[in-house]
Each structure stands twice: as C-alpha cells, then as structure tokens.
Write a protein that holds these residues in place. Sequence first.
Motif, mmCIF file in Angstrom:
data_model
loop_
_atom_site.group_PDB
_atom_site.id
_atom_site.type_symbol
_atom_site.label_atom_id
_atom_site.label_comp_id
_atom_site.label_asym_id
_atom_site.label_seq_id
_atom_site.Cartn_x
_atom_site.Cartn_y
_atom_site.Cartn_z
ATOM 1 N N GLU A 90 13.288 -13.373 -69.307
ATOM 2 C CA GLU A 90 14.720 -13.248 -68.982
ATOM 3 C C GLU A 90 14.973 -13.828 -67.588
ATOM 4 N N ALA A 91 14.405 -15.022 -67.350
ATOM 5 C CA ALA A 91 14.375 -15.584 -66.003
ATOM 6 C C ALA A 91 15.752 -15.957 -65.472
ATOM 7 N N HIS A 92 16.755 -16.034 -66.346
ATOM 8 C CA HIS A 92 18.106 -16.276 -65.838
ATOM 9 C C HIS A 92 18.572 -15.138 -64.938
ATOM 10 N N ASN A 93 17.885 -13.974 -65.002
ATOM 11 C CA ASN A 93 18.235 -12.834 -64.143
ATOM 12 C C ASN A 93 17.579 -12.898 -62.770
ATOM 13 N N VAL A 94 16.658 -13.842 -62.561
ATOM 14 C CA VAL A 94 15.938 -13.902 -61.287
ATOM 15 C C VAL A 94 16.903 -14.129 -60.127
ATOM 16 N N GLU A 95 17.938 -14.935 -60.357
ATOM 17 C CA GLU A 95 18.886 -15.246 -59.284
ATOM 18 C C GLU A 95 19.498 -13.974 -58.690
ATOM 19 N N VAL B 171 20.119 -27.219 -62.105
ATOM 20 C CA VAL B 171 20.817 -26.175 -61.348
ATOM 21 C C VAL B 171 19.880 -24.999 -61.096
ATOM 22 N N PHE B 172 19.157 -24.597 -62.110
ATOM 23 C CA PHE B 172 18.222 -23.476 -61.940
ATOM 24 C C PHE B 172 17.155 -23.820 -60.905
ATOM 25 N N GLU B 173 16.650 -25.051 -60.922
ATOM 26 C CA GLU B 173 15.659 -25.473 -59.926
ATOM 27 C C GLU B 173 16.227 -25.344 -58.517
ATOM 28 N N ASP B 174 17.463 -25.807 -58.322
ATOM 29 C CA ASP B 174 18.094 -25.718 -57.008
ATOM 30 C C ASP B 174 18.221 -24.280 -56.541
ATOM 31 N N VAL B 175 18.698 -23.427 -57.433
ATOM 32 C CA VAL B 175 19.044 -22.061 -57.050
ATOM 33 C C VAL B 175 17.817 -21.261 -56.639
#
Length: 724
Positions: A262-267, A465-469
Amino acid sequence: MADEGYLRFFPYDAPYDNQREAMDRIYNSLAREQDVLFEGACGTGKTLSALVPALEYARETGKTVVITTNVHQQMRQFIAEARAITRKEPIRTVVFKGKKSMCHIDVGYEECQVLRDTTREYVDTEQDREQLEQREQELLEASQAGEDGAAEARSTVMSELETLGDDLSDLKSNVCEHYYNNLTADTSEFFSWLFADVRTPDDVYEYAEQRHLCGYELLKEGMEGVDLVVCNYHHLLDPMIREQFFRWLDRDPEDIIVAFDEAHNVEDAARKHASKTLTENTVDQSLDELEDTDDPRRQPAKNVIGAFRRALSQVLDDTLSYGEKKRVKENWKDLPIANDDRRDDLTLAFLQTYSGQGINADLEQAQALGAALDQEYEDAYKNGETTTRQECQTLQAARFIALWMAEGGKGGQYPVVSVRRNEQTNEVYARAELYTCIPQQVTRDLFDEVHASILMSATLRPFDVFEDVIGLEDPATMAYGLQFPEENRRTFAVETPALFSSERGNPETQAEIADVLRDAIRMTPGNTLAFFPSYAEAERYFELVSGTVDAKLYRDEPGQSVEDIRQEFSNHDHAALFTSLWGTLTEGVSFDGNDARSVVVVGVPYPHLNDRMEAVQAAYDAAFSDRGRDAGWEYAVEIPTVRKTRQALGRVIRSPEDFGVRALVDKRYTEAARRDMGKYSVRGTFPPEERTEMLDIAPEKLKFAMLNFYGDKDAWGPEGPPAP
C-alpha cells in the motif's frame, strides 16, 4: 536465474503469467541493488510477486526481507502468505508490533527503558552475589582449616555481600518481573515454538503471559538472522526507531531488503513521522519544572521557554476573538501564522518578547539543563526513589524551540499553531507544529541506506510523480492492470453534475444522484459499495435513499469497527454500504463475489483544501518547478485524489471468475469534461488502459446498462432481474 530458484517460495500451484514476469524483474532489480516501483491491480498477487523473489535473493546473499504496511487487513494477509510459504519452504518469520500493544504491565516507553535497564542490573547484581556467596563459603572452609588470611578475606567478602544486598533492595522496587524471567529462565522453548510456524503478536503475547515472560523483549532477541520480518510503517519511517530496529535484526542497512505494501500511503505516513509538535501544556510544565531547580542554567532556560510561551498566548489573542475562542471544540483547529515575505507570526512574537544574552546561547543552556534533569529522573526511578519514570518537559520544550528556530524558515516546512478544547477542564490550549510538506525529507535517507526497496500498490502511477515525492532515483518500474477477463467488468462514467462543494446543497443535484444510487442498488445482484467525498455526504445520501430501495442499508461512521460492519454487510445477499472515500474501507479490505458486486464512487474526493494543503502545494511548486507542470495541484491534490478513487474501484472483481460494475458518478470523470473543464477534469489522470474501459453514460441509462451486463452473466436467480 531458473524458475526453480524462486518458485520454491511460491506456495501455490503456479503463478499468474504477470506474477512470473514480475518475479523475474524484481529478482533482477534486487541483484542490481535497484529500487522497484510495482503497480498491480487489486487481486493480482502483488504480495507474493514481491516476497518470493526477495526471499530467494535474500537466502542467496544472507540478507533479511522486511515487509511493511499501515493497513491492518494487509498485515493479516502477510501472515497468511508467510504461513503458506513456510509450509512449502521453511522460513524464519517474526511479526513485530510496537511495545505499547505488547506490554504486560502497561507502562510507557521511557519507563519501560528504565525498568529494563534496572532489571538487567538487578540480575547482574544477583549473579555477583551468588559468586561472592560461593567465595565466602570457600573462605569459611579455608578459615576453619587454619589457612592464613582466609578469615580477613572472608570479612571483606561479607562486607561486599552486605553492600550488594543493599543494592538489590534499592533496585527491587523497579524490576519488571516479566523481563526478569526472560533473563533468568531457559527461553529456548519459546524460540522453538516461535519458529515452528508464523506467530502473530497476539500469539506471542498470550504465550508470554501464560509463562510470565516479556514477549516483546523475547521477539527482539529472536529477530537476529531471520528471513522475514512483518512490521508497521513506523518501524521504518521513524529514523530513531529504524536505527534500533535494524540493530535488533543484527543487520547493517545494506543487508536489508524493504518491501512497502500500500505504498501510495507512504507519502502521508512519512509526513506525519517528520512533523514535530509542542503543546502549551508541555511548555507550562517545563516552566514549573524550572521553578523547582536551583541550577544556574535555570535563568537562560526560562528566558527562551518563557518567551515562547508568551508568544503562543499572543498569537492566540491576535488570531482568535473571544467569540471564536468560545466555539473551539475538542479537535485541533489550525490558526494560520505563515507569512510569504518573512518568518511566521509565532517566531516574530517570540523574537519580540525574548530578552536575554542570546537565543542560541540560552537554548544550548536550556537543552543541557534538560538533559541533566532527565538523567536525574532516570536515576531516581532506577534507584527506587520514585515509582514512575518522570519525563523532562524542559528537554522536550528546549529541543523543539531550537528546531523551530533552525528549521521553521526553510522550504518544505510549514509552521502552524493549532488550538483545541480540553474536554475535562474546558480550557482552550495551543500547540506549535512544524509540518513537513515534502515526504522525501524523511524517506530519501531510508531508501539510500538499505540494499533495495520494493514499493507496491494498486495505485502508484504516475511513477515519475511518486519518485519525486518520496525521493527515489532511477527505480525499476512495472505496472500490471487487471489480468482478469475484461468482459467480466464494466466501468461507467455517469454524467451527473460535478459535485463541487458549492453544488452539494443543490436539491436538484441531490435528487439526481440519489436516483442513480437507487438504480445501482436495485440493479445489482448482490451488494453495493457506495463511496463519497466525506462521511457527511455518505450520511446525506444514506438518508435520501433509505426507505426507497428493497435492500438493507448500512452507514459506516468514524469510530465504528470496520471489521464488524464489513462482516455484517457481507452476510447479506442484497445490501448497500455508504462510506467515505477517506475512510478505512477503500483499501486493504476484500469483498469477494456477491459481498460487493457493484461499487459506486460519488464525486471526486479532493482532500480538504486547507492552509496545510496550500502549503504542500506551494512546497511542491517550489521543489519541482522544473517539471513543466502544475506540480503543486497535480502532486498534492489531483493525483492523490485519483489514487483514492482507484483504490475504491478495486474493492470489486478480486478473482478471474469474479465480475462486477464500477460506476463513477460525476461528470468530471467523463471524456467530455476532459475537453471542457480544464484542470477540474480527472479523466486524464487515470492510467491509459483504465481510461479506455470507461464508458460515458447518462444518469437515466445506467440501470439499463447494468441490467444488460448482469443479464449476460446470468447473475440473477430464478426470479429474474428487477424491472428497470
């Protein structure tokens, strides 16, 4: 690498084609020490696709795999997969949770640390006493035999024994009996039991409680040399906890392979771990603490901490009127204090109210005094002078103020003051916070130091985008859509009015959306999940639809047991569940078959666009201004919103045999809006293969489209479908 290598860890008959390809690519990436971004649609076996090659590579190279999530349902899934793996190829697995949830005597972290140190010292002292007692007996026998000097030596030993007895008496009041038994009993049976299967933290707690042991400390001892560790995000995202965690594993960071599910939650999780707070109550307790000491460093400490306290009060008075303060409730309410052209209002007030020899010098004195007081508190608890381990408020306050002054004006940091009402005392008090806007300030160090990481989710794209964030450089990327038959699903974009906040109160809009919901529920041969931008909207449409459909309706509310409502909902054969897209049912929760045959997403669930979100947008704009795009809006608002929507759509169609309808109810999802509504259209943010499946449809046509789809699937029983 031959299939036979990693497939020894695959617990089922054969992987899907996409799983086999993903395993090969992940294994090769790990061999190159390359991070992996892995998007796989819900129900397509991401966990095993990552775990199997990671375990193989780790076994070959002597490394440890750590897999982590912040979703409880996924933690249970990890345990199930690990158990299946170990029945085919034995692996040593530890499932780790925080100390608080596993403590048998319910003490805080600091108190536990002291209890542990004191208990260890107590056991060491007992061993010293046993050795001296043995020596005393030997000297007694020698003295009785007439050996010269034996009596005098025995007298010295007896004096030492008396001192040790006093030491033991002082230490005894602060001994943890559970940990004492860990240190003095034979615990080999525990480790044999632990690695005979994959044990949950609850299993470990129960085992240890029955034997009066400390399961948490036993787990820490057993982590050395394991193949797989399952844990929560905070074990990796909190730098201090991570350092300890790797030490318990007895691994250098380069010997760790990390898998984030659920890596979209890492941010968001990283942002929370990076943000620091200081409450007005802590400042007051610090000032009280300083009154009780005569240390010469007291005055410099009072200078800075007292000035910060006065500045907090000034900001409150300047920002909140008397009437506004009366309306403050128990939840934190932000007061904007940031300025575009200078430091924030709290810092300016602090500089105005401070008087002393210099802020930096006084802060150094305050931190040194705080550290000394903290050591005194630890010694007092350790020596039995106090029954609880007191925490030094001065140290906490001084460290925060030093951080605030050093970091508060830097890019990516958002200074904010919040207020809330204490329900017990009815008093309003403030909190200063440094809110971290850009997560890579936390995550980059982690990804730089471990051997490699695998970040997987059903909703990671767009990868750049995920790489940047989160601060990844040149990761391997792979994406697999639903591998199940396309004819088993329909995705409709329903052309209802755009549910902007200004439109939500429109009776005509409400009536149109309520009609769509009724049609979707009626025409679903099974259960329907309905997601909304907020719990308030879920409640609104629950009330509008109640009593107008022949189905059992459920409403998810904050504070309810998600598992209880999921079970009750799933037990019905024709029900609808109304919930928020920002709740816990949008991800990590499986609904198979009729448990959820259709899913309806009403509106575009933009996050609450408050001052914090504006600060995040501004930080992204500044950090990624060279990307040639509206980075603030896209990175902070649009892309996370579409990820949340995609997660909700993934609650249905969980296997090759499963089928269902996904309806996006808001014209911003349509192709026409993509042409006409500019940045408020979200169709283009979906991955290309998902966009091609979206069928634009008028609201009144949805029921006929669903009738045809489910009719083709023979989904209704002998009684046939309802009339459209």
